[in-house]
Design a protein around this motif. Structure first.
Motif, mmCIF file in Angstrom:
data_model
loop_
_atom_site.group_PDB
_atom_site.id
_atom_site.type_symbol
_atom_site.label_atom_id
_atom_site.label_comp_id
_atom_site.label_asym_id
_atom_site.label_seq_id
_atom_site.Cartn_x
_atom_site.Cartn_y
_atom_site.Cartn_z
ATOM 1 N N ASP A 76 105.350 127.588 -19.690
ATOM 2 C CA ASP A 76 104.488 127.878 -18.550
ATOM 3 C C ASP A 76 105.059 129.081 -17.809
ATOM 4 O O ASP A 76 106.155 129.002 -17.231
ATOM 5 C CB ASP A 76 104.432 126.663 -17.616
ATOM 6 C CG ASP A 76 103.411 126.846 -16.499
ATOM 7 O OD1 ASP A 76 102.894 127.970 -16.331
ATOM 8 O OD2 ASP A 76 103.138 125.857 -15.785
ATOM 9 N N ARG A 118 98.010 129.545 -10.239
ATOM 10 C CA ARG A 118 97.323 129.489 -11.526
ATOM 11 C C ARG A 118 95.853 129.855 -11.357
ATOM 12 O O ARG A 118 95.277 130.573 -12.173
ATOM 13 C CB ARG A 118 97.468 128.099 -12.130
ATOM 14 C CG ARG A 118 97.058 128.025 -13.608
ATOM 15 C CD ARG A 118 97.165 126.596 -14.126
ATOM 16 N NE ARG A 118 98.510 126.066 -13.911
ATOM 17 C CZ ARG A 118 99.523 126.305 -14.725
ATOM 18 N NH1 ARG A 118 99.350 127.065 -15.794
ATOM 19 N NH2 ARG A 118 100.716 125.791 -14.475
ATOM 20 N N ASP A 125 93.879 128.883 -15.241
ATOM 21 C CA ASP A 125 93.293 127.568 -15.450
ATOM 22 C C ASP A 125 91.925 127.651 -16.100
ATOM 23 O O ASP A 125 91.285 126.620 -16.346
ATOM 24 C CB ASP A 125 93.203 126.809 -14.120
ATOM 25 C CG ASP A 125 92.458 127.599 -13.057
ATOM 26 O OD1 ASP A 125 92.094 128.770 -13.331
ATOM 27 O OD2 ASP A 125 92.247 127.056 -11.950
#
Length: 338
Positions: A54, A73, A79
């Protein structure tokens, strides 16, 4: 008058070089270039996103609140589904926008503009030096060992050049760094501080390509030495400079220059590790950092840039081969003059 006619006969026996390319040849290679670039764009996006990890956790730290991670994000569009992210990436790419680094918030275009000239300078200098050393060395090896003479010279030549090709560039870099920079102190160990800073990294990059080109130049020269026009030139007892520089050299350059062009593309990508060895201010360190940190915009741009440079060089090499090689099916047949 007889020697003059003999010289004309020797010249006429040499292969004729065609200089005209067909539109079909150009169109086919342009289409291949466009398709390859399209595949490269997809591959550069997929390769980075398929690497586990990540990027936001690396950027914000493992103890960052989940709400902050989710907010960042969403701001970065991470996302969204991958097809949506790819669509945004492609849209920005078509407008010349390579994005902004997740970690430094610096424009990717600016990062490339800062490092690309230094990376290209290493690769181009290494290629030129490799060609300048390898072509005379390969021709010398062929002339010395022609028709099975001097078996010891042939064995030494093939053994040494084969070993030089097998050793990776970064090992050359480490050895040169330890001996000539840290040990003897003759050259700067890191960074770009002046002309002498080029010596060690360029040498590290040039050794293996020079050995490879020398082997090819020897094979091409041996082939040319057995042709009719070279036998005629030998029979006329031409001066060595004319025999080798005027008659032999031009006809050994086609495959050698082609290999040199292909190696230039390899040196651009292969310079990544050498740049890291010498802390060179090119794209090498940026590329390694971007991939390990999963800095998507920077990593994708670097992979795309390296791939595009290699494809462009290969395209130009194909054009050069089509012009220089009269036996190539890719070049147009020369018209017969009446």
């Amino acid at each position: 008058m007889t020697p003059r006619r003999g010289a004309a006969t020797a010249d006429s026996a040499r292969p004729r070089r065609t200089r005209r390319l067909t539109p079909l040849f150009l169109g086919r290679h342009l289409l291949r270039l466009v398709v390859s670039l399209a595949v490269l764009v997809v591959a550069s996006f997929a390769m980075i996103h398929l690497i586990p990890g990540d990027p936001l956790r690396q950027m914000l730290g493992p103890t960052a609140p989940k709400q902050l991670v989710a907010l960042r994000r969403a701001e970065l569009g991470l996302d969204d589904p991958l097809p949506t992210q790819f669509g945004h990436y492609l849209q920005h790419l078509l407008h010349g926008d390579l994005g902004t680094s997740f970690f430094s918030s610096q424009s990717v275009s600016d990062l490339i503009a800062q490092g690309l000239p230094n990376t290209l300078s290493l690769a181009v200098l290494a290629t030129l030096i490799a060609l300048a050393v390898a072509i005379p060395l390969g021709m010398w090896g062929a002339v010395r060992t022609h028709q099975g003479r001097r078996r010891g010279t042939e064995t030494a030549f093939t053994t040494l050049t084969g070993a030089a090709v097998a050793i990776p560039e970064y090992l050359y870099g480490l050895t040169l760094l330890l001996v000539f920079a840290l040990g003897l102190g003759l050259f700067p160990p890191a960074g770009l501080t002046g002309p002498t800073s080029y010596v060690l990294p360029v040498t590290a990059l040039a050794i293996a390509p020079a050995a490879m080109i020398a082997r090819l130049a020897r094979v091409e020269t041996l082939r040319e030495l057995d042709t009719d026009y070279m036998r005629l030139a030998h029979a006329k007892r031409l001066p060595p400079w004319r025999l080798y520089a005027v008659h032999l050299l031009p006809n050994t350059l086609t495959a050698t220059l082609t290999m040199g062009g292909l190696l230039l593309g390899g040196l651009i990508t292969g310079s990544v590790l050498v740049e890291n060895v010498f802390a060179w201010p090119g794209l090498g360190q940026r590329t390694v950092e971007a991939i390990t940190q999963k800095d998507y915009p920077v990593a994708q741009a670097m992979i795309l840039l390296y791939g595009a440079l290699v494809l462009a060089i290969n395209f130009l090499v194909d054009l050069l081969l089509g012009v220089l090689d009269p036996k190539s099916a890719l070049s147009a047949p020369a018209r017969q003059e009446g």
